[in-house]
Design an enzyme around this catalytic site. Sequence first.
Site, mmCIF file in Angstrom:
data_model
loop_
_atom_site.group_PDB
_atom_site.id
_atom_site.type_symbol
_atom_site.label_atom_id
_atom_site.label_comp_id
_atom_site.label_asym_id
_atom_site.label_seq_id
_atom_site.Cartn_x
_atom_site.Cartn_y
_atom_site.Cartn_z
ATOM 1 N N GLU A 153 0.830 -1.206 0.000
ATOM 2 C CA GLU A 153 0.000 0.000 0.000
ATOM 3 C C GLU A 153 0.865 1.258 0.000
ATOM 4 O O GLU A 153 0.573 2.235 -0.690
ATOM 5 C CB GLU A 153 -0.948 -0.031 1.201
ATOM 6 C CG GLU A 153 -2.009 -1.118 1.027
ATOM 7 C CD GLU A 153 -2.592 -1.626 2.325
ATOM 8 O OE1 GLU A 153 -2.344 -1.007 3.378
ATOM 9 O OE2 GLU A 153 -3.286 -2.654 2.299
ATOM 10 N N GLU A 173 -4.229 -9.670 2.919
ATOM 11 C CA GLU A 173 -5.305 -9.319 3.861
ATOM 12 C C GLU A 173 -6.522 -10.229 3.783
ATOM 13 O O GLU A 173 -7.113 -10.596 4.806
ATOM 14 C CB GLU A 173 -5.735 -7.863 3.643
ATOM 15 C CG GLU A 173 -4.759 -6.840 4.179
ATOM 16 C CD GLU A 173 -3.638 -6.538 3.204
ATOM 17 O OE1 GLU A 173 -2.896 -5.570 3.456
ATOM 18 O OE2 GLU A 173 -3.502 -7.248 2.194
#
Length: 292
Positions: A153, A173
Amino acid sequence: MAAKGGAAKGGAAKGGAAKDGAAKDGAAKAAPARKGAASVSSTVLLERKGAVGIVTLNRPDRLNAMSTTLCRDLDQRLREAAADAAIRVVVLTGAGRAFCAGDDLKEFGEQTATKVASIAHIEAIQACTRAMMQMDKLVIGALAGYAVGGGFEWLVNCDMVVAAEDLVAFFPEMEWGQFVTGGVTHLLPQAVGHQRAMELMVLGERQTAADLHRLGLVNWVVPRAEMMAKAMAVAEAVAAKSAFSTSRLKRMLTGGIDDRLARAIAVEGSITIEAFGRPEAMERVARGFSRK
């Protein structure tokens, strides 16, 4: 989230974008970085070389996994760089074998012990994204090794990226019952399209530096030994441009037209806090450790 296989059980627990109301550029009042000297911080360093501020994740023994402390230190170093008039551009990198292996799953029990702890950790993560994307100065990533979960990210949060040939990035995730952060629910579909973004975030398959270049997520792929030199050359070229023009361009692209990025960061944070509080997340993390 945690990096499965190889990227250390420090893999990202949330996609890795930080949370703590990050600082808008100029919000920091810390002393400017000294030329050629690093600001004191055990987990994140700031050094100025000419007009370039070099921010280095400095937790190599954990592959720069995202502890709450590291995220808070990164937010602070980015604030300092934003506030230092002598710094015109920032290079973000990591010490050791990896840029960032994601959230430190060895601290997952502490991070999820109470809702207050979860909120504090996730806010610390999202703060880093806000600090990177809301400062007027461009951030050039110099990334090698692993960029997992939150580390991936932060890669997406950079304005340009120089990748070492050994860079590997992925989102774990969905495997860990957690959620992405860093504004990637808004940024990634813009960069690669809806279907490819879903593929990256849901399947969590490993992307090599060459894959990331084909996707348009990194600008240059070079041998690791040449990575910092290339990043510094790019940073110096950026520093030579009009600071007014480049800063206004960045403002336009990161929020000057609408507030979708800010809303994405806020909603991601809420969902990640909810995910941290679900028994499934702890069960999946425990199973992951038991397989090691």
